[in-house]
Design a protein around this motif. Structure first.
Motif, PDB file in Angstrom:
ATOM      1  N   LEU A  67       7.018 -60.423   1.083  1.00  0.00           N
ATOM      2  CA  LEU A  67       7.460 -59.322   0.239  1.00  0.00           C
ATOM      3  C   LEU A  67       6.592 -59.359  -1.020  1.00  0.00           C
ATOM      4  O   LEU A  67       6.808 -60.181  -1.908  1.00  0.00           O
ATOM      5  N   ALA A  68       5.604 -58.499  -1.068  1.00  0.00           N
ATOM      6  CA  ALA A  68       4.612 -58.521  -2.149  1.00  0.00           C
ATOM      7  C   ALA A  68       5.254 -58.211  -3.492  1.00  0.00           C
ATOM      8  O   ALA A  68       5.990 -57.245  -3.640  1.00  0.00           O
ATOM      9  N   GLY A  69       4.983 -59.082  -4.457  1.00  0.00           N
ATOM     10  CA  GLY A  69       5.429 -58.879  -5.816  1.00  0.00           C
ATOM     11  C   GLY A  69       6.936 -58.947  -5.998  1.00  0.00           C
ATOM     12  O   GLY A  69       7.456 -58.521  -7.011  1.00  0.00           O
ATOM     13  N   SER A  70       7.638 -59.468  -5.024  1.00  0.00           N
ATOM     14  CA  SER A  70       9.093 -59.505  -5.078  1.00  0.00           C
ATOM     15  C   SER A  70       9.575 -60.684  -5.916  1.00  0.00           C
ATOM     16  O   SER A  70       9.180 -61.812  -5.673  1.00  0.00           O
ATOM     17  N   PRO A  71      10.430 -60.451  -6.898  1.00  0.00           N
ATOM     18  CA  PRO A  71      10.978 -61.575  -7.657  1.00  0.00           C
ATOM     19  C   PRO A  71      11.831 -62.465  -6.768  1.00  0.00           C
ATOM     20  O   PRO A  71      12.572 -61.982  -5.932  1.00  0.00           O
ATOM     21  N   MET A  72      11.693 -63.765  -6.942  1.00  0.00           N
ATOM     22  CA  MET A  72      12.264 -64.743  -6.033  1.00  0.00           C
ATOM     23  C   MET A  72      13.766 -64.610  -5.847  1.00  0.00           C
ATOM     24  O   MET A  72      14.264 -64.732  -4.747  1.00  0.00           O
ATOM     25  N   SER A  73      14.515 -64.366  -6.874  1.00  0.00           N
ATOM     26  CA  SER A  73      15.969 -64.363  -6.737  1.00  0.00           C
ATOM     27  C   SER A  73      16.555 -62.955  -6.718  1.00  0.00           C
ATOM     28  O   SER A  73      17.753 -62.784  -6.864  1.00  0.00           O
ATOM     29  N   ALA A  74      15.732 -61.956  -6.483  1.00  0.00           N
ATOM     30  CA  ALA A  74      16.196 -60.575  -6.595  1.00  0.00           C
ATOM     31  C   ALA A  74      17.233 -60.209  -5.548  1.00  0.00           C
ATOM     32  O   ALA A  74      18.176 -59.491  -5.841  1.00  0.00           O
ATOM     33  N   ASN A  75      17.080 -60.671  -4.313  1.00  0.00           N
ATOM     34  CA  ASN A  75      17.971 -60.201  -3.258  1.00  0.00           C
ATOM     35  C   ASN A  75      18.199 -61.292  -2.223  1.00  0.00           C
ATOM     36  O   ASN A  75      17.892 -61.108  -1.057  1.00  0.00           O
ATOM     37  N   ILE A  76      18.752 -62.406  -2.616  1.00  0.00           N
ATOM     38  CA  ILE A  76      18.942 -63.527  -1.709  1.00  0.00           C
ATOM     39  C   ILE A  76      19.779 -63.147  -0.485  1.00  0.00           C
ATOM     40  O   ILE A  76      19.393 -63.486   0.630  1.00  0.00           O
ATOM     41  N   PRO A  77      20.892 -62.404  -0.601  1.00  0.00           N
ATOM     42  CA  PRO A  77      21.601 -61.997   0.612  1.00  0.00           C
ATOM     43  C   PRO A  77      20.724 -61.143   1.527  1.00  0.00           C
ATOM     44  O   PRO A  77      20.822 -61.222   2.745  1.00  0.00           O
ATOM     45  N   GLY A  78      19.869 -60.343   0.946  1.00  0.00           N
ATOM     46  CA  GLY A  78      18.947 -59.525   1.735  1.00  0.00           C
ATOM     47  C   GLY A  78      17.936 -60.365   2.488  1.00  0.00           C
ATOM     48  O   GLY A  78      17.542 -60.017   3.602  1.00  0.00           O
ATOM     49  N   TYR A  79      17.517 -61.491   1.914  1.00  0.00           N
ATOM     50  CA  TYR A  79      16.574 -62.372   2.592  1.00  0.00           C
ATOM     51  C   TYR A  79      17.207 -62.935   3.865  1.00  0.00           C
ATOM     52  O   TYR A  79      16.548 -63.045   4.896  1.00  0.00           O
ATOM     53  N   ALA A  80      18.481 -63.287   3.808  1.00  0.00           N
ATOM     54  CA  ALA A  80      19.182 -63.795   4.996  1.00  0.00           C
ATOM     55  C   ALA A  80      19.266 -62.706   6.067  1.00  0.00           C
ATOM     56  O   ALA A  80      19.065 -62.980   7.252  1.00  0.00           O
ATOM     57  N   SER A  81      19.529 -61.478   5.667  1.00  0.00           N
ATOM     58  CA  SER A  81      19.586 -60.365   6.620  1.00  0.00           C
ATOM     59  C   SER A  81      18.228 -60.137   7.268  1.00  0.00           C
ATOM     60  O   SER A  81      18.134 -59.913   8.480  1.00  0.00           O
ATOM     61  N   LEU A  82      17.172 -60.185   6.473  1.00  0.00           N
ATOM     62  CA  LEU A  82      15.823 -60.041   7.019  1.00  0.00           C
ATOM     63  C   LEU A  82      15.492 -61.170   8.003  1.00  0.00           C
ATOM     64  O   LEU A  82      14.916 -60.931   9.058  1.00  0.00           O
ATOM     65  N   ALA A  83      15.874 -62.398   7.655  1.00  0.00           N
ATOM     66  CA  ALA A  83      15.596 -63.539   8.533  1.00  0.00           C
ATOM     67  C   ALA A  83      16.341 -63.391   9.854  1.00  0.00           C
ATOM     68  O   ALA A  83      15.800 -63.692  10.917  1.00  0.00           O
ATOM     69  N   ARG A  84      17.594 -62.918   9.817  1.00  0.00           N
ATOM     70  CA  ARG A  84      18.353 -62.704  11.059  1.00  0.00           C
ATOM     71  C   ARG A  84      17.705 -61.609  11.902  1.00  0.00           C
ATOM     72  O   ARG A  84      17.605 -61.730  13.131  1.00  0.00           O
ATOM     73  N   LEU A  85      17.237 -60.547  11.279  1.00  0.00           N
ATOM     74  CA  LEU A  85      16.554 -59.473  11.995  1.00  0.00           C
ATOM     75  C   LEU A  85      15.285 -59.995  12.661  1.00  0.00           C
ATOM     76  O   LEU A  85      15.041 -59.741  13.843  1.00  0.00           O
ATOM     77  N   LEU A  86      14.512 -60.771  11.928  1.00  0.00           N
ATOM     78  CA  LEU A  86      13.299 -61.361  12.501  1.00  0.00           C
ATOM     79  C   LEU A  86      13.629 -62.276  13.678  1.00  0.00           C
ATOM     80  O   LEU A  86      12.973 -62.234  14.719  1.00  0.00           O
ATOM     81  N   GLY A  87      14.649 -63.124  13.505  1.00  0.00           N
ATOM     82  CA  GLY A  87      15.040 -64.040  14.564  1.00  0.00           C
ATOM     83  C   GLY A  87      15.489 -63.325  15.819  1.00  0.00           C
ATOM     84  O   GLY A  87      15.220 -63.769  16.936  1.00  0.00           O
ATOM     85  N   GLY A  88      16.140 -62.193  15.656  1.00  0.00           N
ATOM     86  CA  GLY A  88      16.585 -61.420  16.800  1.00  0.00           C
ATOM     87  C   GLY A  88      15.454 -60.764  17.566  1.00  0.00           C
ATOM     88  O   GLY A  88      15.578 -60.418  18.726  1.00  0.00           O
ATOM     89  N   ARG A  89      14.313 -60.624  16.924  1.00  0.00           N
ATOM     90  CA  ARG A  89      13.173 -59.961  17.554  1.00  0.00           C
ATOM     91  C   ARG A  89      12.147 -60.921  18.124  1.00  0.00           C
ATOM     92  O   ARG A  89      11.199 -60.497  18.764  1.00  0.00           O
ATOM     93  N   LEU A  90      12.329 -62.211  17.854  1.00  0.00           N
ATOM     94  CA  LEU A  90      11.346 -63.183  18.370  1.00  0.00           C
ATOM     95  C   LEU A  90      11.537 -63.446  19.843  1.00  0.00           C
ATOM     96  O   LEU A  90      12.583 -63.487  20.365  1.00  0.00           O
TER      97      LEU A  90
END
Length: 90
Positions: A67-90
């Motif tokens: 996530l280019a230029g994204s502040p590290m703590s901006a959306n921690i719950p969103g990071y978990a959602s993104l990781a689950r989405l990625l995991g579901g597509r692997l």
């Protein structure tokens, strides 16, 4: 970006390799419920890196999302959602 390691590599060791792209040692934060192993951290380029690792089709697959230029703590719950989405597509 998605990469793969053929064979019986441990997902945790693949995640440890991805952690080398983090800004500092020990800075990677685990994400639960995504693939077999997942984390996020700030990269050396000061972007946010979300990584998910999962065994699939006889190999260990690793999804890296930057996530280019994204502040590290901006959306921690969103990071978990993104990781689950990625995991579901692997």
């Amino acid at each position: 970006m998605v990469t793969a390691i053929k064979g019986e590599a441990a997902p945790e060791s693949a995640l440890a390799v991805a952690e080398q792209n983090c800004l500092g040692e020990g800075q990677a934060q685990p994400l639960a419920g995504a693939g077999e192993a997942a984390m996020w951290c700030r990269s050396e380029d000061l972007d946010t890196l979300v990584v998910t690792v999962k065994r699939s089709h006889g190999e260990v697959r690793i999804a890296h999302l930057t996530l280019a230029g994204s502040p590290m703590s901006a959306n921690i719950p969103g990071y978990a959602s993104l990781a689950r989405l990625l995991g579901g597509r692997l």
